[in-house]
Enzyme design. Structure first.
Site, PDB file in Angstrom:
ATOM      1  N   SER A 116      33.658 -22.665  14.345  1.00  0.00           N
ATOM      2  CA  SER A 116      34.978 -23.271  14.122  1.00  0.00           C
ATOM      3  C   SER A 116      36.063 -22.225  14.306  1.00  0.00           C
ATOM      4  O   SER A 116      35.845 -21.053  13.971  1.00  0.00           O
ATOM      5  CB  SER A 116      35.052 -23.822  12.697  1.00  0.00           C
ATOM      6  OG  SER A 116      36.389 -24.120  12.358  1.00  0.00           O
ATOM      7  N   TYR A 139      33.878 -21.823   4.182  1.00  0.00           N
ATOM      8  CA  TYR A 139      33.684 -22.431   5.504  1.00  0.00           C
ATOM      9  C   TYR A 139      33.860 -21.388   6.626  1.00  0.00           C
ATOM     10  O   TYR A 139      33.071 -21.339   7.582  1.00  0.00           O
ATOM     11  CB  TYR A 139      34.692 -23.563   5.642  1.00  0.00           C
ATOM     12  CG  TYR A 139      34.589 -24.401   6.879  1.00  0.00           C
ATOM     13  CD1 TYR A 139      33.575 -25.356   7.023  1.00  0.00           C
ATOM     14  CD2 TYR A 139      35.525 -24.282   7.900  1.00  0.00           C
ATOM     15  CE1 TYR A 139      33.501 -26.139   8.156  1.00  0.00           C
ATOM     16  CE2 TYR A 139      35.464 -25.071   9.033  1.00  0.00           C
ATOM     17  CZ  TYR A 139      34.448 -26.003   9.156  1.00  0.00           C
ATOM     18  OH  TYR A 139      34.381 -26.787  10.285  1.00  0.00           O
ATOM     19  N   LYS A 196      31.144 -20.238   9.336  1.00  0.00           N
ATOM     20  CA  LYS A 196      31.346 -20.489  10.760  1.00  0.00           C
ATOM     21  C   LYS A 196      31.280 -19.203  11.584  1.00  0.00           C
ATOM     22  O   LYS A 196      30.899 -19.226  12.758  1.00  0.00           O
ATOM     23  CB  LYS A 196      32.659 -21.233  10.975  1.00  0.00           C
ATOM     24  CG  LYS A 196      32.615 -22.678  10.486  1.00  0.00           C
ATOM     25  CD  LYS A 196      31.426 -23.443  11.053  1.00  0.00           C
ATOM     26  CE  LYS A 196      31.577 -24.943  10.999  1.00  0.00           C
ATOM     27  NZ  LYS A 196      30.353 -25.637  11.465  1.00  0.00           N
TER      28      LYS A 196
HETATM   29  P1  NAI Z   1      31.808 -35.252   9.956  1.00  0.00           P
HETATM   30  O1  NAI Z   1      31.937 -35.146   8.479  1.00  0.00           O
HETATM   31  O2  NAI Z   1      32.226 -36.514  10.606  1.00  0.00           O
HETATM   32  O3  NAI Z   1      30.325 -34.926  10.418  1.00  0.00           O
HETATM   33  C1  NAI Z   1      29.462 -34.057   9.756  1.00  0.00           C
HETATM   34  C2  NAI Z   1      28.160 -34.782   9.549  1.00  0.00           C
HETATM   35  O4  NAI Z   1      27.185 -33.898   8.976  1.00  0.00           O
HETATM   36  C3  NAI Z   1      28.301 -35.954   8.601  1.00  0.00           C
HETATM   37  O5  NAI Z   1      27.855 -37.143   9.220  1.00  0.00           O
HETATM   38  C4  NAI Z   1      27.433 -35.572   7.416  1.00  0.00           C
HETATM   39  O6  NAI Z   1      26.819 -36.680   6.760  1.00  0.00           O
HETATM   40  C5  NAI Z   1      26.428 -34.645   8.051  1.00  0.00           C
HETATM   41  N1  NAI Z   1      25.795 -33.740   7.091  1.00  0.00           N
HETATM   42  C6  NAI Z   1      26.404 -33.029   6.107  1.00  0.00           C
HETATM   43  N2  NAI Z   1      25.510 -32.321   5.419  1.00  0.00           N
HETATM   44  C7  NAI Z   1      24.293 -32.566   5.979  1.00  0.00           C
HETATM   45  C8  NAI Z   1      22.989 -32.103   5.706  1.00  0.00           C
HETATM   46  N3  NAI Z   1      22.751 -31.234   4.714  1.00  0.00           N
HETATM   47  N4  NAI Z   1      21.963 -32.554   6.468  1.00  0.00           N
HETATM   48  C9  NAI Z   1      22.198 -33.429   7.488  1.00  0.00           C
HETATM   49  N5  NAI Z   1      23.428 -33.914   7.768  1.00  0.00           N
HETATM   50  C10 NAI Z   1      24.466 -33.490   7.033  1.00  0.00           C
HETATM   51  O7  NAI Z   1      32.665 -34.046  10.556  1.00  0.00           O
HETATM   52  P2  NAI Z   1      32.825 -33.526  12.071  1.00  0.00           P
HETATM   53  O8  NAI Z   1      34.237 -33.158  12.239  1.00  0.00           O
HETATM   54  O9  NAI Z   1      32.204 -34.443  13.029  1.00  0.00           O
HETATM   55  O10 NAI Z   1      32.002 -32.158  11.988  1.00  0.00           O
HETATM   56  C11 NAI Z   1      30.883 -31.849  12.798  1.00  0.00           C
HETATM   57  C12 NAI Z   1      30.742 -30.354  12.877  1.00  0.00           C
HETATM   58  O11 NAI Z   1      31.862 -29.805  13.571  1.00  0.00           O
HETATM   59  C13 NAI Z   1      30.711 -29.652  11.524  1.00  0.00           C
HETATM   60  O12 NAI Z   1      29.816 -28.571  11.571  1.00  0.00           O
HETATM   61  C14 NAI Z   1      32.128 -29.150  11.373  1.00  0.00           C
HETATM   62  O13 NAI Z   1      32.215 -28.067  10.481  1.00  0.00           O
HETATM   63  C15 NAI Z   1      32.432 -28.763  12.801  1.00  0.00           C
HETATM   64  N6  NAI Z   1      33.840 -28.638  13.121  1.00  0.00           N
HETATM   65  C16 NAI Z   1      34.645 -29.723  13.208  1.00  0.00           C
HETATM   66  C17 NAI Z   1      35.973 -29.567  13.555  1.00  0.00           C
HETATM   67  C18 NAI Z   1      36.881 -30.706  13.779  1.00  0.00           C
HETATM   68  O14 NAI Z   1      38.014 -30.470  14.235  1.00  0.00           O
HETATM   69  N7  NAI Z   1      36.472 -31.949  13.488  1.00  0.00           N
HETATM   70  C19 NAI Z   1      36.570 -28.233  13.717  1.00  0.00           C
HETATM   71  C20 NAI Z   1      35.620 -27.163  13.679  1.00  0.00           C
HETATM   72  C21 NAI Z   1      34.318 -27.374  13.369  1.00  0.00           C
END
Ligand code: NAI
Length: 298
Positions: free
Chosen positions: A153, A166, A170
């Protein structure tokens, strides 16, 4: 040039019940990959697990004519991570691609952040990515092929207020990516990381509404798919991606300044030279960096 496809390959996408992971899973499946759709199904802070989100995405893939299986295990535990990869082996017989995407937030300013909030975030992002990759690694080595895409990130690469946990996680993923790239090189296993910016439930409160249509998850997934493709030989790299833009982010070291008589005052007096950025080095291993440092002494 033909379209890039993943026919006959098996991908594990963690955290694929929502947001970015869901979009990655849908794209890989649309291009022929068989997909393990993993998601713990909890809230943004990871609480309240549910099998619903993973099942919904797997169902949608099948409805679209693809192949997928849902998995609701927690990637942050060794048993959970092992079970995610085992689901790929048991259902589809192999694992070619791992997309470590699962993530949670527990934002707090440093003074207010508890040990539990720090550990919980590292556990999902860093430990989870380590565990799933470790579980898939022997299979990839055996078949002399693998692609790993980790999710870093900008918060980790550049820092952010209220996200000490976080950001630490990251940036940790950058180290994981680089060392997996080195350890996997001989077995044709490539590992890279993305640092995305996209409109998901994780970020919807941060961005002005007009960016929702521009910062779609669908504008992240093509990079993930490219890095996961056989034709992409790049490894150990990090890419910033969002809104249709893709850029390489690199760790560089300035030319530095050295003396045989390093004192506190000498450092003060030569601080501008220490801070100089050009000409910079971009070592791809610790050995490369150490060699450059040693050569400066000759
Ligand atoms: P999101 O919250 O929609 O997706 C994350 C998913 O991971 C969720 O569906 C959640 O249920 C699942 N999850 C959480 N803990 C878990 C576990 N222990 N085992 C299995 N599944 C688990 O958020 P998003 O934005 O789609 O994030 C996806 C990735 O991208 C994350 O790693 C986030 O940190 C990263 N990210 C997102 C950014 C953004 O702008 N949306 C920016 C930088 C990084």
């Amino acid at each position: 040039m033909p379209d890039l496809r993943f026919d006959g390959q098996v991908a594990v996408v963690t955290g694929a019940g929502h947001g970015l992971g869901r979009s990655h899973a849908l794209l890989l499946a649309e291009r022929g990959a068989k997909v393990v759709v993993n998601d713990l199904g909890g809230a943004l802070d990871g609480t309240g697990p549910s099998s619903g989100p993973a099942a919904d995405v797997a169902e949608l893939i099948v409805k679209n004519g693809g192949e997928a299986v849902a998995n609701g295990d927690n990637v942050a535990t060794p048993e959970g991570a092992q079970a995610v990869v085992q689901t790929a082996i048991d259902t589809f017989g192999r694992v070619d691609i791992v997309v470590n995407n699962a993530g949670i937030l527990r934002d707090k300013s440093l003074g207010k952040m508890t040990v539990e909030e720090f550990d919980a975030v590292l556990a999902v992002h860093v430990r989870g990515s380590f565990l799933v990759t470790r579980a898939a690694f022997p299979h990839m080595k055996e078949q002399a092929y693998g692609r790993v895409v980790n999710t870093s990130s900008p918060a980790g690469l550049f820092g952010n207020f209220g996200q000490v946990n976080y950001s630490t996680a990251k940036m940790g993923l950058v180290g994981l990516t680089k060392s997996v790239a080195i350890e996997g090189a001989r077995a044709n296993i490539r590992a890279n990381a993305i640092a995305p910016i996209a409109w998901t439930r994780m970020t919807e409160a941060l961005f002005p509404a007009e960016f929702q249509e521009k910062l779609t998850p669908e504008r992240i997934s093509p990079l993930v798919a490219y890095l996961a493709h056989e034709s992409c030989e790049t490894t150990g790299e990090v890419f910033s991606v969002g809104g249709g833009r893709v850029a390489r982010v690199f760790v560089a070291e300035g030319p530095g300044w050295r003396t045989d008589d390093l004192t506190i005052e000498a450092i003060r007096d030569n601080w501008d030279a220490v801070m100089t950025e050009e000409p910079h080095l971009q070592p791809t291993t610790l050995g490369g960096q150490a060699t450059a440092s040693m050569q400066a002494m000759l």
